[in-house]
Enzyme design. Structure first.
Site, short mmCIF file in Angstrom:
data_model
loop_
_atom_site.label_atom_id
_atom_site.label_comp_id
_atom_site.label_asym_id
_atom_site.label_seq_id
_atom_site.Cartn_x
_atom_site.Cartn_y
_atom_site.Cartn_z
N ALA A 64 4.37 6.61 3.59
CA ALA A 64 3.26 6.29 4.42
C ALA A 64 3.36 7.01 5.54
O ALA A 64 4.17 7.66 6.00
CB ALA A 64 3.12 4.66 4.27
N GLY A 109 6.07 3.90 0.44
CA GLY A 109 4.95 3.75 -0.29
C GLY A 109 4.76 4.82 -1.53
O GLY A 109 3.99 4.29 -2.51
N GLU A 112 6.30 3.08 -4.10
CA GLU A 112 5.82 1.74 -4.59
C GLU A 112 4.58 2.29 -5.57
O GLU A 112 4.01 1.36 -6.43
CB GLU A 112 5.21 1.02 -3.58
CG GLU A 112 6.30 0.27 -2.82
CD GLU A 112 6.21 -0.39 -1.53
OE1 GLU A 112 6.07 -1.56 -1.40
OE2 GLU A 112 5.60 0.29 -0.56
#
Length: 256
Positions: A64, A109, A112
């Site tokens: 991110a 992220g 994820e």
């Protein structure tokens, strides 16, 4: 629709969503997450029977946008976490199989987003991990819930507690990748797998995916909600401030 930071392309019934910020190693900012959400919705509305998620250049999704996250307070971090969850949930609930074609870095992220896909294929040079602990936070887009179900409790705790980065071979042994291929073969292998999936009966495939996901739904929903609150609560703490400042300043963090 067209976006500046993602692209959505079709090959018959297969849609490929590419995060296209190669200069930033495809790190996810607000604009990119919003574009991803719109692209996923578009692919679903247009009846794609398989969706491939990948990154432009030499990275899948390096994580991110830490510079954006650095000064967030808990309320803003809650909204940021919800935006990431919305995209990951959209991948998980997509009405056809999704494939993460993991090329290069998939940290934080990025990891994820790969976890939210149904299947994962990686290039030999791929590196994956939940590295948030060294930023003074925890995963905020689903890893505390999805990762243990995929690789088991011990491996997930090591990855999250230690911020371990796994190479492609180690990740495959842990069950994180279903297949590892040469770097120059990844695109073709992912496309072939997507074609095979798209050729299956669409209603049965959608039902099979929904049935598998249903097995996790009860406890995962409450777990994801808890993760969102826990993630946001860490913003404004000394660990978060120091961890992200060190990242932005390209130095080792000095935690209290």
């Amino acid at each position: 629709m067209s976006w500046d930071t993602v692209s959505l392309e079709y090959d018959d019934d297969v849609a490929t969503l590419t995060v296209d910020r190669p200069d930033a190693l495809n790190a996810l900012n607000v604009e990119t997450l919003e574009a991803m959400g719109e692209a996923i919705e578009t692919a679903a509305d247009e009846g794609a029977r398989a969706l491939v998620l990948t990154g432009a250049g030499d990275a899948f999704i390096a994580g991110a946008d830490i510079k954006y996250m650095q000064d967030l307070g808990p309320e803003a971090a809650q909204e940021w976490g919800e935006l990431g969850h919305d995209v990951a949930d959209a991948l998980e609930a997509f009405p056809a199989p999704t494939i993460a074609a993991v090329n290069g870095y998939a940290f934080g992220g990025g990891c994820e987003m790969a976890l939210a896909c149904d299947l994962r294929v990686a290039s030999e040079s791929a590196l994956i991990g939940n590295t948030e602990i060294d930023l003074g936070i925890i995963p905020g887009w689903g890893a505390t819930q999805r990762l243990p179900r995929l690789v088991g409790d011990e491996t997930a705790r090591r990855m999250i507690f230690l911020g371990e980065r796994l190479d492609a071979g180690s990740a495959a042994e842990a069950g994180l990748f279903g297949e590892v291929v040469a770097d120059d073969e990844l695109e073709g292998v992912a496309a072939e797998l997507a074609d095979r999936l798209a050729a299956k009966p669409a209603f049965a495939m959608r039902t099979a995916k929904a049935a598998i996901n249903q097995g996790y739904e009860g406890s995962q929903e409450s777990g994801l909600a808890y993760e969102q609150r826990a993630f946001a609560s860490l913003f404004g703490t000394p660990d978060q401030r120091e961890g992200m400042a060190a990242f932005v300043e390209d130095r080792e963090p000095d935690f209290e």
